[in-house]
Design a protein around this motif. Structure first.
Motif, PDB file in Angstrom:
ATOM      1  N   ALA A  50      39.718  44.006  39.681  1.00  0.00           N
ATOM      2  CA  ALA A  50      40.819  43.088  39.371  1.00  0.00           C
ATOM      3  C   ALA A  50      42.060  42.997  40.362  1.00  0.00           C
ATOM      4  O   ALA A  50      42.520  42.068  40.694  1.00  0.00           O
ATOM      5  CB  ALA A  50      41.141  42.899  38.035  1.00  0.00           C
ATOM      6  N   ARG A  53      41.493  41.681  43.728  1.00  0.00           N
ATOM      7  CA  ARG A  53      41.468  40.386  43.797  1.00  0.00           C
ATOM      8  C   ARG A  53      42.961  39.859  43.673  1.00  0.00           C
ATOM      9  O   ARG A  53      43.411  38.935  44.358  1.00  0.00           O
ATOM     10  CB  ARG A  53      40.735  39.667  42.818  1.00  0.00           C
ATOM     11  CG  ARG A  53      39.242  39.538  42.985  1.00  0.00           C
ATOM     12  CD  ARG A  53      38.300  39.060  42.223  1.00  0.00           C
ATOM     13  NE  ARG A  53      38.435  39.352  40.713  1.00  0.00           N
ATOM     14  CZ  ARG A  53      37.805  40.272  40.475  1.00  0.00           C
ATOM     15  NH1 ARG A  53      36.993  40.902  40.981  1.00  0.00           N
ATOM     16  NH2 ARG A  53      37.790  40.736  39.058  1.00  0.00           N
ATOM     17  N   ARG A  54      43.710  40.166  42.677  1.00  0.00           N
ATOM     18  CA  ARG A  54      45.080  39.851  42.615  1.00  0.00           C
ATOM     19  C   ARG A  54      45.927  40.025  43.848  1.00  0.00           C
ATOM     20  O   ARG A  54      46.661  39.366  44.370  1.00  0.00           O
ATOM     21  CB  ARG A  54      45.693  40.845  41.461  1.00  0.00           C
ATOM     22  CG  ARG A  54      47.218  40.374  40.997  1.00  0.00           C
ATOM     23  CD  ARG A  54      47.670  40.960  39.831  1.00  0.00           C
ATOM     24  NE  ARG A  54      47.640  42.245  40.086  1.00  0.00           N
ATOM     25  CZ  ARG A  54      47.052  43.098  39.281  1.00  0.00           C
ATOM     26  NH1 ARG A  54      46.130  42.934  38.311  1.00  0.00           N
ATOM     27  NH2 ARG A  54      47.039  44.477  39.657  1.00  0.00           N
ATOM     28  N   ASN A  55      45.763  41.189  44.246  1.00  0.00           N
ATOM     29  CA  ASN A  55      46.598  41.662  45.757  1.00  0.00           C
ATOM     30  C   ASN A  55      46.082  40.686  47.006  1.00  0.00           C
ATOM     31  O   ASN A  55      47.079  40.106  47.607  1.00  0.00           O
ATOM     32  CB  ASN A  55      46.411  43.053  46.108  1.00  0.00           C
ATOM     33  CG  ASN A  55      47.064  44.146  45.053  1.00  0.00           C
ATOM     34  OD1 ASN A  55      48.007  43.493  44.285  1.00  0.00           O
ATOM     35  ND2 ASN A  55      46.671  45.296  44.987  1.00  0.00           N
ATOM     36  N   SER A  57      45.023  37.731  46.559  1.00  0.00           N
ATOM     37  CA  SER A  57      45.281  36.321  46.192  1.00  0.00           C
ATOM     38  C   SER A  57      46.585  36.030  46.344  1.00  0.00           C
ATOM     39  O   SER A  57      47.241  34.884  46.773  1.00  0.00           O
ATOM     40  CB  SER A  57      45.093  35.855  44.769  1.00  0.00           C
ATOM     41  OG  SER A  57      45.520  36.544  43.632  1.00  0.00           O
ATOM     42  N   SER A  58      47.462  37.181  46.245  1.00  0.00           N
ATOM     43  CA  SER A  58      48.919  36.980  46.344  1.00  0.00           C
ATOM     44  C   SER A  58      49.439  37.103  47.912  1.00  0.00           C
ATOM     45  O   SER A  58      50.629  37.045  48.420  1.00  0.00           O
ATOM     46  CB  SER A  58      49.786  38.211  45.511  1.00  0.00           C
ATOM     47  OG  SER A  58      49.504  39.556  46.075  1.00  0.00           O
TER      48      SER A  58
END
Length: 69
Positions: A50, A53-55, A57-58
């Motif tokens: 998670a 993916r967060r990193n 997408s940012s």
């Protein structure tokens, strides 16, 4: 982020996440006026993908080819 189109798909997705060790049941509670409610938490194993993916997408450049290609 998990895209779930129907309620039955939600339960299948939760079952897959549980089987993969990515989430765990934190608590199950029941109120007399409402149906049983299960609260899940992300495990350490589930937090790694998670966070990745967060990193990604940012980062606006993530997934783009290198310049000049």
């Amino acid at each position: 982020m998990v895209n779930v189109g129907q309620r039955s798909s939600l339960y299948r997705t939760i079952d897959r996440l549980l089987a993969g060790g990515l989430v765990a049941v934190k608590e199950t509670e029941r109120d007399q006026l409402y149906p049983e409610r299960t609260v899940y938490e992300i495990t350490d194993a589930g937090g790694v993908p998670a966070a990745a993916r967060r990193n990604a997408s940012s980062d606006p450049a993530a997934g783009r080819p290198a310049p000049g290609r």
